[in-house]
Design a protein around this motif. Structure first.
Motif, mmCIF file in Angstrom:
data_model
loop_
_atom_site.group_PDB
_atom_site.id
_atom_site.type_symbol
_atom_site.label_atom_id
_atom_site.label_comp_id
_atom_site.label_asym_id
_atom_site.label_seq_id
_atom_site.Cartn_x
_atom_site.Cartn_y
_atom_site.Cartn_z
ATOM 1 N N ALA A 1 0.862 -1.185 0.000
ATOM 2 C CA ALA A 1 0.000 0.000 0.000
ATOM 3 C C ALA A 1 0.888 1.221 0.000
ATOM 4 N N THR A 2 0.422 2.294 -0.586
ATOM 5 C CA THR A 2 1.206 3.522 -0.638
ATOM 6 C C THR A 2 0.512 4.706 0.006
ATOM 7 N N GLY A 3 -0.664 4.475 0.572
ATOM 8 C CA GLY A 3 -1.377 5.542 1.246
ATOM 9 C C GLY A 3 -2.087 5.016 2.471
ATOM 10 N N PRO A 4 -2.234 5.839 3.524
ATOM 11 C CA PRO A 4 -2.862 5.365 4.760
ATOM 12 C C PRO A 4 -4.357 5.128 4.603
ATOM 13 N N HIS A 5 -4.803 3.953 5.058
ATOM 14 C CA HIS A 5 -6.217 3.608 5.017
ATOM 15 C C HIS A 5 -6.408 2.323 5.800
ATOM 16 N N LEU A 6 -7.660 1.988 6.049
ATOM 17 C CA LEU A 6 -8.018 0.701 6.617
ATOM 18 C C LEU A 6 -8.675 -0.132 5.535
ATOM 19 N N HIS A 7 -8.127 -1.307 5.294
ATOM 20 C CA HIS A 7 -8.776 -2.285 4.418
ATOM 21 C C HIS A 7 -9.522 -3.247 5.335
ATOM 22 N N LEU A 8 -10.848 -3.194 5.290
ATOM 23 C CA LEU A 8 -11.681 -4.072 6.103
ATOM 24 C C LEU A 8 -12.258 -5.155 5.216
ATOM 25 N N GLY B 1 -11.201 -15.584 -1.019
ATOM 26 C CA GLY B 1 -12.268 -15.859 -1.978
ATOM 27 C C GLY B 1 -13.615 -16.094 -1.338
ATOM 28 N N SER B 2 -13.643 -16.181 0.006
ATOM 29 C CA SER B 2 -14.921 -16.369 0.712
ATOM 30 C C SER B 2 -15.458 -15.037 1.224
ATOM 31 N N ASP B 3 -14.920 -13.943 0.687
ATOM 32 C CA ASP B 3 -15.301 -12.610 1.146
ATOM 33 C C ASP B 3 -16.758 -12.300 0.841
ATOM 34 N N ILE B 4 -17.342 -11.466 1.694
ATOM 35 C CA ILE B 4 -18.698 -10.955 1.504
ATOM 36 C C ILE B 4 -18.652 -9.448 1.707
ATOM 37 N N SER B 5 -19.719 -8.771 1.402
ATOM 38 C CA SER B 5 -19.752 -7.318 1.526
ATOM 39 C C SER B 5 -19.704 -6.881 2.990
ATOM 40 N N PRO B 6 -18.679 -6.124 3.395
ATOM 41 C CA PRO B 6 -18.644 -5.616 4.777
ATOM 42 C C PRO B 6 -19.821 -4.689 5.074
ATOM 43 N N VAL B 7 -20.235 -3.931 4.065
ATOM 44 C CA VAL B 7 -21.337 -2.986 4.260
ATOM 45 C C VAL B 7 -22.625 -3.735 4.575
ATOM 46 N N ARG B 8 -22.936 -4.765 3.795
ATOM 47 C CA ARG B 8 -24.167 -5.529 4.015
ATOM 48 C C ARG B 8 -24.081 -6.338 5.308
ATOM 49 N N TYR B 9 -22.916 -6.905 5.570
ATOM 50 C CA TYR B 9 -22.745 -7.702 6.788
ATOM 51 C C TYR B 9 -23.032 -6.850 8.024
ATOM 52 N N LEU B 10 -22.454 -5.657 8.072
ATOM 53 C CA LEU B 10 -22.657 -4.792 9.234
ATOM 54 C C LEU B 10 -24.070 -4.208 9.256
ATOM 55 N N ALA B 11 -24.621 -3.904 8.079
ATOM 56 C CA ALA B 11 -25.978 -3.346 8.025
ATOM 57 C C ALA B 11 -26.991 -4.320 8.622
ATOM 58 N N ARG B 12 -26.810 -5.609 8.336
ATOM 59 C CA ARG B 12 -27.726 -6.608 8.894
ATOM 60 C C ARG B 12 -27.594 -6.722 10.410
ATOM 61 N N ARG B 13 -26.543 -6.137 10.942
ATOM 62 C CA ARG B 13 -26.300 -6.173 12.390
ATOM 63 C C ARG B 13 -26.438 -4.804 13.016
ATOM 64 N N GLY B 14 -27.116 -3.905 12.298
ATOM 65 C CA GLY B 14 -27.457 -2.611 12.848
ATOM 66 C C GLY B 14 -26.396 -1.545 12.760
ATOM 67 N N VAL B 15 -25.370 -1.754 11.930
ATOM 68 C CA VAL B 15 -24.290 -0.779 11.826
ATOM 69 C C VAL B 15 -24.200 -0.257 10.395
ATOM 70 N N ARG B 16 -24.322 1.042 10.236
ATOM 71 C CA ARG B 16 -24.216 1.653 8.910
ATOM 72 C C ARG B 16 -22.768 2.081 8.685
ATOM 73 N N LEU B 17 -22.145 1.517 7.660
ATOM 74 C CA LEU B 17 -20.750 1.826 7.375
ATOM 75 C C LEU B 17 -20.619 2.943 6.358
ATOM 76 N N THR B 18 -21.544 2.996 5.389
ATOM 77 C CA THR B 18 -21.501 4.056 4.371
ATOM 78 C C THR B 18 -22.884 4.674 4.218
#
Length: 239
Positions: free
Chosen positions: A206-213, A222-239
């Motif tokens: 990486a060449t710039g500061p950030h969090l990769h979640l 390859g078993s990744d899922i959407s972090p936004v949808r995962y958290l939204a279903r648990r009551g947390v809005r990420l975006t």
């Protein structure tokens, strides 16, 4: 804009072993338990300094379906060394008791404003064929917190992911926090939602500061899922 792009399939060089600083030991309020499974290669760099606390305002984001830009800040992809290390560590760390009753509390990984510099799922030249996490641009040294409770499977230099923490949560999902500047938890520690696990940075490919979640439904790449949808279903809005 921050993206993952394919490239090296191995570790881009392993840094000198870091020594755990006393200041990086978990507070009693953050840790549920320690099982004594501390890897000697746990990465906590006492020489890391926090960047000025300037606020990153929300701005342009990469739209879903957008193409990968080779000039973006995050160029990590599948790393077989990291995946092998993660598999070995996962087998050594005890299982977390499965969730029962009402869903447990979840939280955002950052408590300050951030810019989504690369959305989950955009198409590109990754082995998975798409961006496997979401990139949240913040200044170097911004505190990063656990989105859910669980056990720390790996907390060390993680090849292309740089300094990273992988947490196995009670529902069987894995949360990967990558490119950290500092790690504040140890392998084998059981943590609560909201435990500070480190601070943001640009380590690894990486060449710039950030969090990769990254949220995985299973341990493997390859078993990744959407972090936004995962958290939204648990009551947390990420975006």
């Amino acid at each position: 804009m921050i993206l993952l792009a394919s490239g090296a399939l191995g570790m881009a060089g392993t840094p000198p072993d870091d020594v755990v600083d006393r200041d990086d030991v978990l507070d009693q309020d953050d840790a549920l338990d320690h099982d004594g499974l501390v890897d000697p290669d746990d990465v906590v760099d006492p020489d890391d300094l926090l960047a000025p606390d300037n606020v990153t305002e929300p701005g342009d984001v990469t739209e879903p379906g957008g193409a990968a830009d080779p000039h973006d800040d995050c160029v990590a992809d599948y790393d077989p060394h990291f995946e092998d290390d993660l598999a070995a560590a996962d087998a050594a760390v005890p299982e977390v008791r499965a969730l029962t009753g009402p869903p447990r509390r979840f939280a955002r990984p950052l408590r300050r404003r951030f810019r989504v510099s690369a959305r989950y799922g955009i198409r590109g030249n990754w082995i998975a064929g798409h961006h496997t996490g979401i990139d949240l641009a913040v200044p170097r040294g911004t505190p990063v917190y656990a989105v859910g409770s669980g056990v720390v499977v790996l907390a060390r230099w993680s090849g292309a992911y740089g300094k990273a923490v992988t947490v196995r949560m009670p529902d069987g999902h894995y949360a990967l926090y990558a490119h950290l500047n500092r790690i504040s938890v140890r392998q084998g520690a059981r943590i609560r939602t909201g435990t500070r696990i480190g601070s943001s940075g640009s380590t690894g490919r990486a060449t710039g500061p950030h969090l990769h979640l990254e949220i995985r439904s299973r341990r493997g790449y390859g078993s990744d899922i959407s972090p936004v949808r995962y958290l939204a279903r648990r009551g947390v809005r990420l975006t």
